[in-house]
Design a protein around this motif. Structure first.
Motif, PDB file in Angstrom:
ATOM      1  N   MET A   1       4.007  -0.462  -9.660  1.00 29.07           N
ATOM      2  CA  MET A   1       4.135  -1.057 -10.989  1.00 29.07           C
ATOM      3  C   MET A   1       4.871  -0.133 -11.950  1.00 29.07           C
ATOM      4  O   MET A   1       4.799  -0.303 -13.163  1.00 29.07           O
ATOM      5  CB  MET A   1       2.744  -1.378 -11.556  1.00 29.07           C
ATOM      6  N   CYS A   2       5.580   0.838 -11.412  1.00 30.04           N
ATOM      7  CA  CYS A   2       6.198   1.832 -12.283  1.00 30.04           C
ATOM      8  C   CYS A   2       7.376   1.227 -13.051  1.00 30.04           C
ATOM      9  O   CYS A   2       8.048   0.322 -12.573  1.00 30.04           O
ATOM     10  CB  CYS A   2       6.650   3.048 -11.486  1.00 30.04           C
ATOM     11  N   LYS A   3       7.591   1.728 -14.252  1.00 30.16           N
ATOM     12  CA  LYS A   3       8.683   1.251 -15.094  1.00 30.16           C
ATOM     13  C   LYS A   3       9.498   2.434 -15.598  1.00 30.16           C
ATOM     14  O   LYS A   3       8.950   3.491 -15.895  1.00 30.16           O
ATOM     15  CB  LYS A   3       8.129   0.439 -16.268  1.00 30.16           C
ATOM     16  N   PHE A   4      10.794   2.207 -15.671  1.00 27.56           N
ATOM     17  CA  PHE A   4      11.693   3.252 -16.173  1.00 27.56           C
ATOM     18  C   PHE A   4      12.193   2.825 -17.546  1.00 27.56           C
ATOM     19  O   PHE A   4      12.515   1.652 -17.766  1.00 27.56           O
ATOM     20  CB  PHE A   4      12.872   3.435 -15.212  1.00 27.56           C
ATOM     21  N   LYS A   5      12.254   3.753 -18.470  1.00 27.37           N
ATOM     22  CA  LYS A   5      12.711   3.438 -19.823  1.00 27.37           C
ATOM     23  C   LYS A   5      14.230   3.581 -19.881  1.00 27.37           C
ATOM     24  O   LYS A   5      14.779   4.673 -20.015  1.00 27.37           O
ATOM     25  CB  LYS A   5      12.048   4.365 -20.842  1.00 27.37           C
ATOM     26  N   TYR A   6      14.900   2.431 -19.785  1.00 23.14           N
ATOM     27  CA  TYR A   6      16.361   2.424 -19.770  1.00 23.14           C
ATOM     28  C   TYR A   6      16.922   2.416 -21.192  1.00 23.14           C
ATOM     29  O   TYR A   6      16.289   1.919 -22.128  1.00 23.14           O
ATOM     30  CB  TYR A   6      16.884   1.187 -19.038  1.00 23.14           C
ATOM     31  N   LYS A   7      18.133   2.927 -21.303  1.00 21.86           N
ATOM     32  CA  LYS A   7      18.881   2.767 -22.546  1.00 21.86           C
ATOM     33  C   LYS A   7      19.476   1.371 -22.546  1.00 21.86           C
ATOM     34  O   LYS A   7      19.937   0.878 -21.516  1.00 21.86           O
ATOM     35  CB  LYS A   7      20.002   3.813 -22.633  1.00 21.86           C
ATOM     36  N   THR A   8      19.473   0.722 -23.685  1.00 23.66           N
ATOM     37  CA  THR A   8      19.975  -0.652 -23.746  1.00 23.66           C
ATOM     38  C   THR A   8      21.149  -0.783 -24.699  1.00 23.66           C
ATOM     39  O   THR A   8      21.244  -0.060 -25.698  1.00 23.66           O
ATOM     40  CB  THR A   8      18.867  -1.624 -24.182  1.00 23.66           C
ATOM     41  N   LEU A   9      22.029  -1.706 -24.335  1.00 23.84           N
ATOM     42  CA  LEU A   9      23.172  -2.041 -25.176  1.00 23.84           C
ATOM     43  C   LEU A   9      23.001  -3.486 -25.629  1.00 23.84           C
ATOM     44  O   LEU A   9      22.919  -4.397 -24.808  1.00 23.84           O
ATOM     45  CB  LEU A   9      24.472  -1.883 -24.388  1.00 23.84           C
ATOM     46  N   VAL A  10      22.924  -3.709 -26.939  1.00 28.99           N
ATOM     47  CA  VAL A  10      22.749  -5.047 -27.488  1.00 28.99           C
ATOM     48  C   VAL A  10      24.111  -5.646 -27.786  1.00 28.99           C
ATOM     49  O   VAL A  10      24.977  -4.995 -28.381  1.00 28.99           O
ATOM     50  CB  VAL A  10      21.897  -5.009 -28.774  1.00 28.99           C
ATOM     51  N   VAL A  11      24.307  -6.901 -27.352  1.00 29.20           N
ATOM     52  CA  VAL A  11      25.567  -7.602 -27.609  1.00 29.20           C
ATOM     53  C   VAL A  11      25.540  -8.119 -29.043  1.00 29.20           C
ATOM     54  O   VAL A  11      24.645  -8.890 -29.414  1.00 29.20           O
ATOM     55  CB  VAL A  11      25.758  -8.766 -26.629  1.00 29.20           C
ATOM     56  N   PRO A  12      26.495  -7.706 -29.887  1.00 31.50           N
ATOM     57  CA  PRO A  12      26.513  -8.158 -31.280  1.00 31.50           C
ATOM     58  C   PRO A  12      26.548  -9.679 -31.400  1.00 31.50           C
ATOM     59  O   PRO A  12      27.294 -10.344 -30.674  1.00 31.50           O
ATOM     60  CB  PRO A  12      27.804  -7.533 -31.841  1.00 31.50           C
TER      61      PRO A  12
ATOM     62  N   ILE B   1      17.859  -0.658  -4.840  1.00 34.66           N
ATOM     63  CA  ILE B   1      17.571   0.756  -4.622  1.00 34.66           C
ATOM     64  C   ILE B   1      16.676   1.239  -5.759  1.00 34.66           C
ATOM     65  O   ILE B   1      16.937   0.978  -6.937  1.00 34.66           O
ATOM     66  CB  ILE B   1      18.867   1.588  -4.597  1.00 34.66           C
ATOM     67  N   ILE B   2      15.611   1.961  -5.408  1.00 41.23           N
ATOM     68  CA  ILE B   2      14.701   2.534  -6.394  1.00 41.23           C
ATOM     69  C   ILE B   2      14.567   4.034  -6.122  1.00 41.23           C
ATOM     70  O   ILE B   2      14.308   4.436  -4.984  1.00 41.23           O
ATOM     71  CB  ILE B   2      13.314   1.879  -6.345  1.00 41.23           C
ATOM     72  N   ALA B   3      14.758   4.822  -7.148  1.00 37.35           N
ATOM     73  CA  ALA B   3      14.599   6.274  -7.027  1.00 37.35           C
ATOM     74  C   ALA B   3      13.121   6.643  -7.172  1.00 37.35           C
ATOM     75  O   ALA B   3      12.308   5.863  -7.665  1.00 37.35           O
ATOM     76  CB  ALA B   3      15.432   6.985  -8.091  1.00 37.35           C
ATOM     77  N   ASP B   4      12.778   7.852  -6.741  1.00 37.75           N
ATOM     78  CA  ASP B   4      11.391   8.319  -6.841  1.00 37.75           C
ATOM     79  C   ASP B   4      10.891   8.349  -8.281  1.00 37.75           C
ATOM     80  O   ASP B   4       9.688   8.279  -8.523  1.00 37.75           O
ATOM     81  CB  ASP B   4      11.259   9.723  -6.229  1.00 37.75           C
ATOM     82  N   ASP B   5      11.802   8.474  -9.249  1.00 40.61           N
ATOM     83  CA  ASP B   5      11.392   8.492 -10.657  1.00 40.61           C
ATOM     84  C   ASP B   5      11.360   7.088 -11.264  1.00 40.61           C
ATOM     85  O   ASP B   5      11.221   6.936 -12.478  1.00 40.61           O
ATOM     86  CB  ASP B   5      12.298   9.409 -11.477  1.00 40.61           C
TER      87      ASP B   5
ATOM     88  N   LYS C   1       0.836  -1.210   0.000  1.00 37.59           N
ATOM     89  CA  LYS C   1       0.000   0.000   0.000  1.00 37.59           C
ATOM     90  C   LYS C   1       0.871   1.261   0.000  1.00 37.59           C
ATOM     91  O   LYS C   1       0.543   2.261  -0.638  1.00 37.59           O
ATOM     92  CB  LYS C   1      -0.921   0.001   1.213  1.00 37.59           C
ATOM     93  N   GLN C   2       1.987   1.186   0.749  1.00 38.91           N
ATOM     94  CA  GLN C   2       2.898   2.331   0.815  1.00 38.91           C
ATOM     95  C   GLN C   2       3.444   2.678  -0.561  1.00 38.91           C
ATOM     96  O   GLN C   2       3.480   3.846  -0.961  1.00 38.91           O
ATOM     97  CB  GLN C   2       4.048   2.002   1.776  1.00 38.91           C
ATOM     98  N   LEU C   3       3.860   1.663  -1.310  1.00 38.95           N
ATOM     99  CA  LEU C   3       4.370   1.910  -2.664  1.00 38.95           C
ATOM    100  C   LEU C   3       3.266   2.359  -3.610  1.00 38.95           C
ATOM    101  O   LEU C   3       3.494   3.189  -4.500  1.00 38.95           O
ATOM    102  CB  LEU C   3       5.049   0.656  -3.207  1.00 38.95           C
ATOM    103  N   LYS C   4       2.069   1.822  -3.421  1.00 39.58           N
ATOM    104  CA  LYS C   4       0.949   2.231  -4.271  1.00 39.58           C
ATOM    105  C   LYS C   4       0.634   3.711  -4.090  1.00 39.58           C
ATOM    106  O   LYS C   4       0.345   4.423  -5.056  1.00 39.58           O
ATOM    107  CB  LYS C   4      -0.293   1.392  -3.955  1.00 39.58           C
ATOM    108  N   ARG C   5       0.674   4.172  -2.844  1.00 39.70           N
ATOM    109  CA  ARG C   5       0.402   5.591  -2.575  1.00 39.70           C
ATOM    110  C   ARG C   5       1.414   6.491  -3.271  1.00 39.70           C
ATOM    111  O   ARG C   5       1.101   7.621  -3.650  1.00 39.70           O
ATOM    112  CB  ARG C   5       0.410   5.855  -1.063  1.00 39.70           C
ATOM    113  N   LYS C   6       2.625   5.989  -3.432  1.00 37.58           N
ATOM    114  CA  LYS C   6       3.667   6.761  -4.091  1.00 37.58           C
ATOM    115  C   LYS C   6       3.680   6.546  -5.605  1.00 37.58           C
ATOM    116  O   LYS C   6       4.502   7.129  -6.310  1.00 37.58           O
ATOM    117  CB  LYS C   6       5.039   6.370  -3.514  1.00 37.58           C
ATOM    118  N   GLY C   7       2.769   5.685  -6.093  1.00 38.27           N
ATOM    119  CA  GLY C   7       2.725   5.401  -7.530  1.00 38.27           C
ATOM    120  C   GLY C   7       3.912   4.602  -8.010  1.00 38.27           C
ATOM    121  O   GLY C   7       4.280   4.678  -9.182  1.00 38.27           O
ATOM    122  N   MET C   8       4.502   3.775  -7.129  1.00 37.63           N
ATOM    123  CA  MET C   8       5.736   3.066  -7.473  1.00 37.63           C
ATOM    124  C   MET C   8       5.571   1.552  -7.542  1.00 37.63           C
ATOM    125  O   MET C   8       6.532   0.849  -7.811  1.00 37.63           O
ATOM    126  CB  MET C   8       6.829   3.401  -6.452  1.00 37.63           C
TER     127      MET C   8
END
Length: 232
Positions: free
Chosen positions: A104-115, A199-203, A95-102
């Motif tokens: 199910m939150c997802k961050f759009k990371y930059k990805t590096l593909v292995v050739p 560790i999870i940031a607010d964003d 419930k604590q994380l839900k109140r903060k909107g966190m």
């Protein structure tokens, strides 16, 4: 209402009233009197059971999360009380994380593909200084972790999230103030033998998760598995 339905209903009510739990999975499990415990049996809160090496037991208890037991000797009433109390903590932290909107939150990371392969790496996650399995030897042993956020302009707060390794239920969520990049906590205080943290940031930017094994006598193992197997 048919007589058969009423009979089944009364049986279910009687089972619940007596504090009995259905066995969902059982391997190498016996009662104190030597009787083998099998799937679809019922165990009472007054039962003491023994789970042999490489065995396990899963029970349907009061909480929505099934209770899973690793090899050892257990009093069912004490274990179900402990499990249900922990599940209550898990719900509050959810419930604590839900109140903060966190939750199910997802961050759009930059990805590096292995050739030449289908593997890829998220290259802008939060980076922790402590990697791999951490062994904690006592309830009073401290673990200090520090991290680097690749976004040097970020000014928000962070959360240390600690979860049970087997059920993935929340054990603790510690809020960390803005512009702080380290924290000290005591993994042994939770009574869980196998945990992981990140560790999870607010964003919603997060680190990878890393394992903790607590080796104190009070640490409780919830399930059988190869804990040393990499999962990142």
């Amino acid at each position: 209402m048919s007589l058969r339905f009423i009979t089944i209903l009364l049986c279910l009510i009687s089972v619940a009233a007596l504090g009995q739990y259905e066995v969902l999975e059982a391997k190498k499990v016996k009662k104190q009197n030597g009787e083998k415990v099998k799937k679809r049996d019922f165990l009472s809160k007054t039962d003491t059971i023994f789970i042999a090496e490489k065995g396990h037991l899963t029970l349907d208890v009061e909480s929505a999360m099934h209770m899973k037991l690793a090899p050892g000797i257990y009093h069912i009433g004490s274990e179900s009380t402990r499990h249900n109390e922990w599940y209550g903590t898990h719900l509050e932290l959810t419930k604590q994380l839900k109140r903060k909107g966190m939750i199910m939150c997802k961050f759009k990371y930059k990805t590096l593909v292995v050739p030449g392969s289908d593997r890829h790496y998220e290259i802008d996650r939060i980076e922790l200084d402590q990697k791999g399995l951490v062994n904690i030897q006592s309830d009073t042993s401290a673990l200090t972790i520090s991290w680097v956020n690749p976004d040097y302009t970020y000014k928000g707060g962070y959360h240390l999230v600690v979860r049970d390794f087997y059920n993935n239920g929340f054990i603790d969520i510690i809020e960390i103030g803005e512009e702080i990049d380290s924290i000290t906590f005591y993994p042994g205080m939770y009574g869980h033998k196998h945990m992981y943290y990140n560790i999870i940031a607010d964003d919603c930017r997060a680190s990878l998760r890393y394992k903790i094994q607590v080796n104190s006598p009070n640490a409780y193992s919830h399930q059988r598995t190869n804990f040393l197997k990499p999962d990142n």
